[in-house]
Structures are given as C-alpha cells and as structure tokens.
Design a protein around this motif. Structure first.
Motif, PDB file in Angstrom:
ATOM      1  N   VAL A   1       0.845  -1.195   0.000  1.00  0.00           N
ATOM      2  CA  VAL A   1       0.000   0.000   0.000  1.00  0.00           C
ATOM      3  C   VAL A   1       0.882   1.247   0.000  1.00  0.00           C
ATOM      4  CG1 VAL A   1      -1.763   1.301   1.281  1.00  0.00           C
ATOM      5  CG2 VAL A   1      -1.865  -1.212   1.186  1.00  0.00           C
ATOM      6  N   ASP A   2       1.847   1.269   0.912  1.00  0.00           N
ATOM      7  CA  ASP A   2       2.848   2.338   0.967  1.00  0.00           C
ATOM      8  C   ASP A   2       4.080   1.794   1.670  1.00  0.00           C
ATOM      9  OD1 ASP A   2       2.395   2.573   3.756  1.00  0.00           O
ATOM     10  OD2 ASP A   2       1.076   4.291   3.533  1.00  0.00           O
ATOM     11  N   GLY A   3       4.995   2.652   2.088  1.00  0.00           N
ATOM     12  CA  GLY A   3       6.266   2.191   2.627  1.00  0.00           C
ATOM     13  C   GLY A   3       6.210   1.448   3.940  1.00  0.00           C
ATOM     14  N   ASP A   4       5.091   1.526   4.676  1.00  0.00           N
ATOM     15  CA  ASP A   4       4.978   0.779   5.930  1.00  0.00           C
ATOM     16  C   ASP A   4       3.626   0.081   6.102  1.00  0.00           C
ATOM     17  OD1 ASP A   4       3.305   2.918   6.675  1.00  0.00           O
ATOM     18  OD2 ASP A   4       4.854   3.871   7.891  1.00  0.00           O
ATOM     19  N   THR A   5       2.884  -0.067   5.015  1.00  0.00           N
ATOM     20  CA  THR A   5       1.574  -0.722   5.068  1.00  0.00           C
ATOM     21  C   THR A   5       1.437  -1.699   3.902  1.00  0.00           C
ATOM     22  OG1 THR A   5       0.621   1.279   6.039  1.00  0.00           O
ATOM     23  CG2 THR A   5      -0.925  -0.342   5.179  1.00  0.00           C
ATOM     24  N   ILE A   6       0.963  -2.898   4.221  1.00  0.00           N
ATOM     25  CA  ILE A   6       0.736  -3.919   3.196  1.00  0.00           C
ATOM     26  C   ILE A   6      -0.665  -4.503   3.371  1.00  0.00           C
ATOM     27  CG2 ILE A   6       3.177  -4.520   2.960  1.00  0.00           C
ATOM     28  CD1 ILE A   6       2.619  -7.001   4.722  1.00  0.00           C
ATOM     29  N   ARG A   7      -1.109  -5.207   2.357  1.00  0.00           N
ATOM     30  CA  ARG A   7      -2.333  -6.021   2.433  1.00  0.00           C
ATOM     31  C   ARG A   7      -1.886  -7.446   2.141  1.00  0.00           C
ATOM     32  NH1 ARG A   7      -5.496  -3.482  -1.220  1.00  0.00           N
ATOM     33  NH2 ARG A   7      -5.932  -1.979   0.423  1.00  0.00           N
ATOM     34  N   VAL A   8      -2.313  -8.385   2.963  1.00  0.00           N
ATOM     35  CA  VAL A   8      -1.904  -9.772   2.768  1.00  0.00           C
ATOM     36  C   VAL A   8      -3.106 -10.644   2.427  1.00  0.00           C
ATOM     37  CG1 VAL A   8       0.176  -9.646   4.191  1.00  0.00           C
ATOM     38  CG2 VAL A   8      -1.988 -10.245   5.261  1.00  0.00           C
ATOM     39  N   TYR A   9      -2.845 -11.666   1.655  1.00  0.00           N
ATOM     40  CA  TYR A   9      -3.850 -12.653   1.249  1.00  0.00           C
ATOM     41  C   TYR A   9      -5.035 -12.006   0.539  1.00  0.00           C
ATOM     42  CZ  TYR A   9      -1.015 -15.156   4.619  1.00  0.00           C
ATOM     43  OH  TYR A   9       0.052 -15.675   5.309  1.00  0.00           O
ATOM     44  N   ASN A  10      -4.810 -10.819  -0.060  1.00  0.00           N
ATOM     45  CA  ASN A  10      -5.830 -10.113  -0.825  1.00  0.00           C
ATOM     46  C   ASN A  10      -7.097  -9.834  -0.015  1.00  0.00           C
ATOM     47  OD1 ASN A  10      -6.459  -8.774  -3.185  1.00  0.00           O
ATOM     48  ND2 ASN A  10      -7.577 -10.523  -4.016  1.00  0.00           N
TER      49      ASN A  10
END
Length: 152
Positions: free
Chosen positions: A32-41
């Motif tokens: 998403v950005d440098g310190d945020t992700i989304r996992v397993y959609n």
C-alpha cells in the motif's frame, strides 16, 4: 541459574522464534505504501511495526511525498525479489481498541522479512524510514522528520 543454562535458554528461545516466521508468497502481498501492506488479498491492511516511512497520500510537504514514493517502490522491489516471511503481531493499542479506527486506523499489525531481514531495518538503513518503537499498549508521537526545516 548457571551461565550454561542461561545460554541454552536464550539459544532455544531464538530457535523457536525463528521457526515462528511464516513464509508467504510474494503474490499474496500487496504494498500500500512504505509501511503498510495487504496480505492474502483481504483486509484489513497491515501496519508494519518498528519503523515509520514517509506518507504518500497524506504527506505534509513535497519532500515527504517524494521520499514516500521512493520508500513504497523500494518495499515493492523487496517483495518482488526476495523470499518473504510474514507474521501478525499485537498492535500497541489500548485494550479493546484493536481492529477499530482508534487503533492504527483499523489496520492490523505485522512484521515482514525479505530474505530473513526485517524490511523496516532495510528501509531505515537506506534512509527511507525512521525507527518507531511502541510500548505495550500505546505509541509515542509518530516521527515525521521529512518536513522539518534545517537547523542552523
């Protein structure tokens, strides 16, 4: 406790911690950005802990936005090119607030390693993020040094 017993205890704790890491396929990680992700959609998004990267959408100055874009691209490069390990961790929020907007804007918390190394440590070493450590159930003010004017 003897020194030998102490060393063996610490060693076994390190081995157990290393085994806890969960491999994740790069296709299951969206940056998403440098310190945020989304996992397993699926949501909620995950705030990676231990560091703070510059904002991209809510930047306070053009320098922060530009550096945030670089940090985001670097995290994407790490995700695309390295074997990954991901773990959910408890967020440092007041009891009963995890999963609400009062705790990390509704995000979960986690750690992500690329080739065995924490991605936050990599971004910090490359000057694309700053360390950000929280306590058990609260965080200090989020560091955002990118818009500070230089001091004489």
């Amino acid at each position: 406790m003897s020194v030998k017993a102490f060393v063996l205890t610490i060693f076994s704790m390190c081995i157990c911690h290393a085994v806890d890491a969960t491999s994740i396929d790069r296709e299951q990680v969206y940056v998403v950005d440098g310190d945020t992700i989304r996992v397993y959609n699926e949501g909620p998004d995950v705030r990676l802990v231990g560091f703070n990267a510059p904002e991209t959408r809510r930047a306070k100055c053009p320098e922060e936005r530009a550096l945030g874009d670089v940090a985001t691209r670097r995290l994407r490069d790490l995700v695309r090119s390295q074997p990954l390990d991901f773990d959910y961790v408890d967020c440092a929020c007041p009891p009963g607030t995890e999963g609400t907007m009062a705790c990390n804007f509704g995000r979960s918390c986690g750690t992500l390693k690329a080739a065995g190394r924490d991605v936050g440590e990599i971004l910090i070493a490359e000057k694309l993020a700053v360390p950000f450590q929280c306590g058990a159930n609260r965080c200090p003010k989020t560091p955002r040094p990118w818009c500070e004017s230089p001091r004489p």
